[in-house]
Structure formats: C-alpha cells, structure tokens
Design an enzyme around this catalytic site. Structure first.
Site, PDB file in Angstrom:
ATOM      1  N   HIS A   1       7.915   5.378  10.312  1.00  0.00           N
ATOM      2  CA  HIS A   1       7.094   5.338   9.105  1.00  0.00           C
ATOM      3  C   HIS A   1       6.258   6.627   9.136  1.00  0.00           C
ATOM      4  CE1 HIS A   1       4.978   3.945   5.705  1.00  0.00           C
ATOM      5  NE2 HIS A   1       4.562   2.750   6.112  1.00  0.00           N
TER       6      HIS A   1
ATOM      7  N   LYS B   1      27.135  -3.897  -8.641  1.00  0.00           N
ATOM      8  CA  LYS B   1      28.498  -3.702  -9.166  1.00  0.00           C
ATOM      9  C   LYS B   1      29.392  -3.045  -8.131  1.00  0.00           C
ATOM     10  CE  LYS B   1      26.397  -2.442 -13.490  1.00  0.00           C
ATOM     11  NZ  LYS B   1      26.254  -1.255 -14.342  1.00  0.00           N
TER      12      LYS B   1
ATOM     13  N   ARG C   1       0.816  -1.243   0.000  1.00  0.00           N
ATOM     14  CA  ARG C   1       0.000   0.000   0.000  1.00  0.00           C
ATOM     15  C   ARG C   1       0.835   1.271   0.000  1.00  0.00           C
ATOM     16  NH1 ARG C   1      -2.764  -3.286   2.598  1.00  0.00           N
ATOM     17  NH2 ARG C   1      -0.889  -4.573   2.723  1.00  0.00           N
ATOM     18  N   THR C   2       1.982   1.293   0.664  1.00  0.00           N
ATOM     19  CA  THR C   2       2.768   2.537   0.675  1.00  0.00           C
ATOM     20  C   THR C   2       3.274   2.817  -0.731  1.00  0.00           C
ATOM     21  OG1 THR C   2       3.433   1.964   2.918  1.00  0.00           O
ATOM     22  CG2 THR C   2       4.593   3.793   1.868  1.00  0.00           C
TER      23      THR C   2
ATOM     24  N   ARG D   1      11.865   3.427   0.878  1.00  0.00           N
ATOM     25  CA  ARG D   1      11.581   2.449   1.934  1.00  0.00           C
ATOM     26  C   ARG D   1      12.734   1.464   1.969  1.00  0.00           C
ATOM     27  NH1 ARG D   1       6.549  -1.284   3.487  1.00  0.00           N
ATOM     28  NH2 ARG D   1       5.852   0.779   4.153  1.00  0.00           N
TER      29      ARG D   1
HETATM   30  N1   CP Z   1       1.060   0.079   5.995  1.00  0.00           N
HETATM   31  C1   CP Z   1       2.080  -0.239   5.180  1.00  0.00           C
HETATM   32  O1   CP Z   1       3.179   0.336   5.292  1.00  0.00           O
HETATM   33  O2   CP Z   1       1.810  -1.206   4.274  1.00  0.00           O
HETATM   34  P1   CP Z   1       2.828  -1.777   3.184  1.00  0.00           P
HETATM   35  O3   CP Z   1       3.945  -2.440   3.932  1.00  0.00           O
HETATM   36  O4   CP Z   1       2.027  -2.718   2.339  1.00  0.00           O
HETATM   37  O5   CP Z   1       3.352  -0.600   2.405  1.00  0.00           O
END
Ligand code: CP
Length: 335
Positions: free
Chosen positions: A148, A94, A65-66, A115
């Site tokens: 997050h 590399k 989702r993120t 991420r």
């Molecule tokens: N809530 C959330 O971060 O979901 P994902 O890990 O699917 O991005």
C-alpha cells in the site's frame, strides 16, 4: 523504456522504488500544498494546476479513506475522475480480461489509480502500459496483503510532521503492532525505513501474525535494526511512535484469526501512561477495538491527522507525477 530520473517517478507500485530524495521532496511538497490550501486564492490556484488531466479510480476492493482522499485530491487539483468500484458493473462480467479493461481505461484517462485484492496486479498493469502506445501511470492504492505504497508515503509524512521539532524520523524507535504478517501498510512502511538513519523497529505481535521473513530479510540486508516481542507493556516506554493495525481477517482461509488471543495487543488509556510525552500513536484505519476511542483525545493520537495527511500527500503525488511541482514550490502565493 526510458526511465524517469532518480528524483522522479512514473508508476507508483511498491515502496522499494523510493529513496530519501523523493521522500523529502514529497514531504516538502505536501507542506507547501497545505499552505496553499489555507486560502481561497491558494485553493483556486491549485484547482487550475491539473485541470487538463483525467484520472480513473478503479477500486474493486473496499475502501473509504484511500478512495475518498484520492477523489478529493483530484478535486483539489481540478482533475476530472471516472470510477469503477464494483466489477459487476464493468464489461469484465462479459468475459473481458482485467488487463483489457485496464487498457481501455488508458484510452480515456491520464492516470489509473487501482485498489485490488490481487497481489502484483498493479505491476502487471504497469508492465502492460509500458508496452502500449498510450502509456499512462499506474498508482497502486493497495494490492492484496502485499503493498500500500501511498499509505506508506502519508505515514512517512505524518511521522516527519510529528517529529518536526524532535529531529525527524532519523534515530527514532518505531513500534508496529497487530497483524504484521498480512498488513500491507506496515509491510510497505518497513521498506521505507532504510532511507532513515538509525531507525529501530519493534514488532509487537503474536507468533501467528509476526512480520514475514521477506521483510525481515530486507531489513537485515539494509542494516535496519529490529526486535520482536509479544509484550507491549515492556517496550512501550522506549517507543517514539507506535503504529497499530487491525487484524486482517479478510485474508483468513479457515477462521484462523478467531483462534488467536488478541487481547494483549490493544491500546487504551492505561497504555497511554507508559508512552513518552512526545510519543506518536498512528493507525492506518479503519480500526476495530485495537485502540480505545478514549485515546483519541490525547494529543499523541495522530491517526485522524494521518488520515487527512493522506489527502494532501495524494495531491503532492499527482503534482509531482505530472511535473508541476515547480509551480507549487515556487508559487508566488507562498511568499
Ligand atoms: N487506510 C486505508 O487504506 O483505508 P481504506 O481501506 O478505508 O482505504
């Protein structure tokens, strides 16, 4: 380095950077964007707002989702995207350092959303970018078990929206349940609570997964009340919201999650009976078995709305980051 004014931001690295002014502005902006998006004309207007910008989505830790909500937020605003999701396809194989790879992204795009499984990497990237000629913003889309921040922003929006007719977040009692020790979503959300008046937190977890001392110290310092319990049923009637998280066993070192009895930390139809009529049930998702699917149909279950709010909040983040918020807040289509 010139700092952004208080109500603006450049990088998004951790939730400690946000104050109530920015949180309220982002929530108002998200609501305004949702209104624009209700019509074809409004969507067309949004699509032209940032059509001159490009974004890099660097997601080397799994995400559904993120990633999708950032990607769709870019599409809504006309932002072109590039992505790396598998580092084995980048020149890191590399021997290029990650910081050199990140610097390379900055040659091509106007914002990097990242991420990673490493804690603190977004900060290191921001520090690097603050010292190069083509300085571009970094958005932390999840860094290890630490932070997050954009999830916490969408969580705040979901809470504010859910309590719109009940005084907002101020004065609410919010439970957090599950793997609080290693859950970056609850950690990031806790840091935001100092911005709200008389919020009380209730941490519901087994000893092995109770909230870490750094968060508890922060809450003490900012006079945010909290209590700890292992007994969900005893606290459920007093909660205005419960934020449920899954066990983060990807951070296990030797299968320790498997040795903890998690059966008392599940939410089903029986638990619903003990919640306030206007209570709110949230989960950052993905879930396993900590919320029974039968709960999904109850109007107090907000996690699917929370997921969709994530896309709108991320649109708002880009709009504010690139300073076109006045074009949304004063857009004629809202009249
Ligand atoms: N809530 C959330 O971060 O979901 P994902 O890990 O699917 O991005």
């Amino acid at each position: 380095m010139e700092r952004a004014p208080k109500s603006e931001f450049f990088h998004i690295l951790r939730t400690q950077q946000f104050d109530r002014v920015v949180l309220d502005e982002l929530c108002d902006l998200t609501t305004a964007i949702r209104k624009f998006a209700k019509t074809k004309e409004g969507l067309h207007y949004l699509r032209g707002l940032l059509a001159h910008k490009r974004a890099m989505l660097y997601f080397t830790q799994p995400s559904t989702r993120t990633f999708l909500s950032f990607n769709n937020a870019c599409q809504i605003l006309g932002i072109q995207t590039s992505e790396i999701r598998d580092p084995s396809t980048s020149s890191e194989v590399k021997g290029e350092s990650l910081l050199d790879s990140l610097r390379t992204f900055s040659s091509y795009v106007d914002v990097v959303v990242m991420r990673t499984k490493e804690e603190g990497l977004a900060e290191s990237a921001a520090d690097l970018f603050d010292h190069i000629q083509r300085r571009v913003p970094i958005i932390n889309a999840g860094s290890g078990r630490d932070q997050h921040p954009t999830q916490a922003l969408l969580d705040i929006y979901t809470l504010e929206r859910s309590f719109k007719d009940h005084g907002g977040i101020d004065g609410k009692t919010i439970g957090m349940m599950g793997d609080l020790r290693r859950g970056r979503t609850v950690r990031s959300l806790c840091y935001l609570m100092k911005n709200y008046r008389n919020v009380r937190l209730v941490f519901i977890a087994p000893d092995d997964f109770m909230m870490e001392e750094d968060i508890k110290t922060h809450l003490h310092q900012h006079m945010v009340q909290f209590t700890e319990t292992k007994d969900l049923r005893s606290v459920l009637p007093e909660l205005d919201a419960i934020y449920i998280t899954r066990i983060q066993d990807e951070h296990d070192k030797a299968g320790e999650s498997g040795r903890v009895d998690l059966s008392p930390y599940k939410f089903g139809v029986e638990e619903l009976k003990h919640m306030k009529p206007h209570g709110v049930i949230m989960h950052p998702l993905p879930r396993r078995d900590e919320i029974h699917p039968d709960v999904d149909l109850d109007p107090r279950a907000k996690y699917w709305r929370q997921e969709r709010n994530g896309m709108w909040m991320r649109v708002a983040i880009f709009v504010k980051l690139f300073k076109v918020d006045h074009l949304v807040m004063h857009g004629h289509l809202l009249d």
